[in-house]
Design a protein around this motif. Structure first.
Motif, PDB file in Angstrom:
ATOM      1  N   TYR A  59       0.832  -1.203   0.000  1.00  0.00           N
ATOM      2  CA  TYR A  59       0.000   0.000   0.000  1.00  0.00           C
ATOM      3  C   TYR A  59       0.862   1.246   0.000  1.00  0.00           C
ATOM      4  O   TYR A  59       1.852   1.322   0.714  1.00  0.00           O
ATOM      5  CB  TYR A  59      -0.896   0.043   1.251  1.00  0.00           C
ATOM      6  CG  TYR A  59      -1.964  -1.012   1.251  1.00  0.00           C
ATOM      7  CD1 TYR A  59      -3.220  -0.752   0.734  1.00  0.00           C
ATOM      8  CD2 TYR A  59      -1.715  -2.277   1.759  1.00  0.00           C
ATOM      9  CE1 TYR A  59      -4.215  -1.720   0.721  1.00  0.00           C
ATOM     10  CE2 TYR A  59      -2.689  -3.259   1.751  1.00  0.00           C
ATOM     11  CZ  TYR A  59      -3.932  -2.970   1.233  1.00  0.00           C
ATOM     12  OH  TYR A  59      -4.899  -3.933   1.213  1.00  0.00           O
ATOM     13  N   GLY A  77      -3.172   5.080  -1.047  1.00  0.00           N
ATOM     14  CA  GLY A  77      -4.003   3.881  -1.139  1.00  0.00           C
ATOM     15  C   GLY A  77      -4.554   3.452   0.204  1.00  0.00           C
ATOM     16  O   GLY A  77      -5.743   3.169   0.345  1.00  0.00           O
ATOM     17  N   ARG A  78      -3.691   3.425   1.208  1.00  0.00           N
ATOM     18  CA  ARG A  78      -4.133   3.024   2.550  1.00  0.00           C
ATOM     19  C   ARG A  78      -5.196   3.989   3.075  1.00  0.00           C
ATOM     20  O   ARG A  78      -6.225   3.579   3.608  1.00  0.00           O
ATOM     21  CB  ARG A  78      -2.954   2.949   3.509  1.00  0.00           C
ATOM     22  CG  ARG A  78      -3.343   2.394   4.883  1.00  0.00           C
ATOM     23  CD  ARG A  78      -2.157   2.117   5.776  1.00  0.00           C
ATOM     24  NE  ARG A  78      -1.132   1.273   5.219  1.00  0.00           N
ATOM     25  CZ  ARG A  78      -1.202  -0.048   5.049  1.00  0.00           C
ATOM     26  NH1 ARG A  78      -2.301  -0.678   5.373  1.00  0.00           N
ATOM     27  NH2 ARG A  78      -0.200  -0.730   4.552  1.00  0.00           N
ATOM     28  N   VAL A 131      -8.577   3.517   1.078  1.00  0.00           N
ATOM     29  CA  VAL A 131      -9.277   2.285   1.472  1.00  0.00           C
ATOM     30  C   VAL A 131      -9.849   2.428   2.880  1.00  0.00           C
ATOM     31  O   VAL A 131     -11.028   2.122   3.118  1.00  0.00           O
ATOM     32  CB  VAL A 131      -8.337   1.063   1.362  1.00  0.00           C
ATOM     33  CG1 VAL A 131      -8.947  -0.159   2.026  1.00  0.00           C
ATOM     34  CG2 VAL A 131      -8.015   0.771  -0.107  1.00  0.00           C
ATOM     35  N   ASN A 188       0.879  -4.513  -7.265  1.00  0.00           N
ATOM     36  CA  ASN A 188       1.622  -3.421  -6.627  1.00  0.00           C
ATOM     37  C   ASN A 188       2.049  -2.335  -7.619  1.00  0.00           C
ATOM     38  O   ASN A 188       2.709  -1.381  -7.233  1.00  0.00           O
ATOM     39  CB  ASN A 188       2.841  -3.977  -5.890  1.00  0.00           C
ATOM     40  CG  ASN A 188       2.414  -4.787  -4.688  1.00  0.00           C
ATOM     41  OD1 ASN A 188       1.507  -4.417  -3.961  1.00  0.00           O
ATOM     42  ND2 ASN A 188       3.049  -5.932  -4.491  1.00  0.00           N
ATOM     43  N   GLU A 241      -9.371  -2.998  -4.007  1.00  0.00           N
ATOM     44  CA  GLU A 241      -9.909  -3.010  -2.646  1.00  0.00           C
ATOM     45  C   GLU A 241     -10.771  -1.779  -2.387  1.00  0.00           C
ATOM     46  O   GLU A 241     -11.827  -1.875  -1.758  1.00  0.00           O
ATOM     47  CB  GLU A 241      -8.786  -3.102  -1.615  1.00  0.00           C
ATOM     48  CG  GLU A 241      -9.316  -3.280  -0.206  1.00  0.00           C
ATOM     49  CD  GLU A 241      -8.232  -3.531   0.821  1.00  0.00           C
ATOM     50  OE1 GLU A 241      -8.602  -3.851   1.974  1.00  0.00           O
ATOM     51  OE2 GLU A 241      -7.032  -3.415   0.510  1.00  0.00           O
ATOM     52  N   GLU A 274      -4.731  -1.720  -4.541  1.00  0.00           N
ATOM     53  CA  GLU A 274      -5.416  -0.690  -3.751  1.00  0.00           C
ATOM     54  C   GLU A 274      -6.728  -0.288  -4.411  1.00  0.00           C
ATOM     55  O   GLU A 274      -7.754  -0.131  -3.742  1.00  0.00           O
ATOM     56  CB  GLU A 274      -4.541   0.574  -3.640  1.00  0.00           C
ATOM     57  CG  GLU A 274      -3.260   0.392  -2.900  1.00  0.00           C
ATOM     58  CD  GLU A 274      -2.316   1.577  -3.072  1.00  0.00           C
ATOM     59  OE1 GLU A 274      -1.459   1.738  -2.191  1.00  0.00           O
ATOM     60  OE2 GLU A 274      -2.409   2.340  -4.067  1.00  0.00           O
ATOM     61  N   LEU A 280      -3.509   5.023  -7.999  1.00  0.00           N
ATOM     62  CA  LEU A 280      -3.506   3.970  -6.997  1.00  0.00           C
ATOM     63  C   LEU A 280      -2.839   2.737  -7.591  1.00  0.00           C
ATOM     64  O   LEU A 280      -2.894   2.512  -8.805  1.00  0.00           O
ATOM     65  CB  LEU A 280      -4.937   3.601  -6.593  1.00  0.00           C
ATOM     66  CG  LEU A 280      -5.741   4.646  -5.845  1.00  0.00           C
ATOM     67  CD1 LEU A 280      -7.179   4.168  -5.674  1.00  0.00           C
ATOM     68  CD2 LEU A 280      -5.123   4.951  -4.500  1.00  0.00           C
TER      69      LEU A 280
END
Length: 186
Positions: free
Chosen positions: A79, A83-84, A87, A139, A160, A157, A153
């Protein structure tokens, strides 16, 4: 989480989204599907239309990214900071409200059953994308963010994000349905 387990979890969640929408919303008549629980609150169909608008953007972007993605061995999904944050912001258990972009906001729309049918079709398309993703590098930064396309992203990511965003708004639609049942019982 490794690549395969990650994708299986997303596939399972997407299958559940589709099954829930069919079971919970297909039996309802159009008036109930369009009922807004309060002024400014979304109806069931407005929740689904919001998701359809995102799917119209992200599904083709994901397909393009998968077409261009290189193959990779089963490795952990990583991530970026963006992205983190994206999400986590959309997770269904995050109860913080977020402002919806104007062009993604279906508020006040009178919608028909085609919205539910389109939502179900998008879930089928997403399952196909998730199946294709088993052979892709999750990735790799490949999917432009809808509201600011210069940002990208990673493929994992983005996948998700799409699934948790759908879970979030399907739960919202289920709360609207639960409110309908309470008001009909009174």
């Amino acid at each position: 989480m490794n690549h395969t387990a990650f994708l299986i979890a997303l596939q399972t969640a997407t299958q559940q989204l589709r099954a829930t929408a069919q079971a919970e919303f297909e039996p309802l008549d159009l008036a109930l599907l369009n009922h807004q629980p309060a002024p400014g609150s979304w109806s069931i169909l407005e929740c689904l239309e919001h998701l359809n608008r995102y799917s119209r953007y992200y599904n083709p972007q994901l397909s393009k990214a998968l077409t261009q993605a290189s193959s990779i061995a089963d490795q952990p999904v990583g991530y970026s900071w963006l992205g983190r944050k994206s999400v986590n912001m959309m997770r269904p258990d995050n109860r913080k409200k977020h402002t919806t972009l104007k062009h993604m906001n279906p508020s006040g729309s009178r919608l028909g059953r085609e919205v539910l049918n389109e939502f179900l079709a998008h879930q089928t398309a997403l399952l196909d994308l998730l199946a294709r993703a088993h052979a892709a590098d999750l990735n790799r930064k490949a999917v432009p963010v809808e509201f600011f396309r210069l940002l990208k992203l990673r493929l994992g990511e983005a996948l998700e994000f799409v699934v948790v965003h759908q879970q979030r708004h399907l739960q919202q639609a289920l709360r609207v349905k639960a409110g309908l049942q309470v008001s009909l019982a009174c």
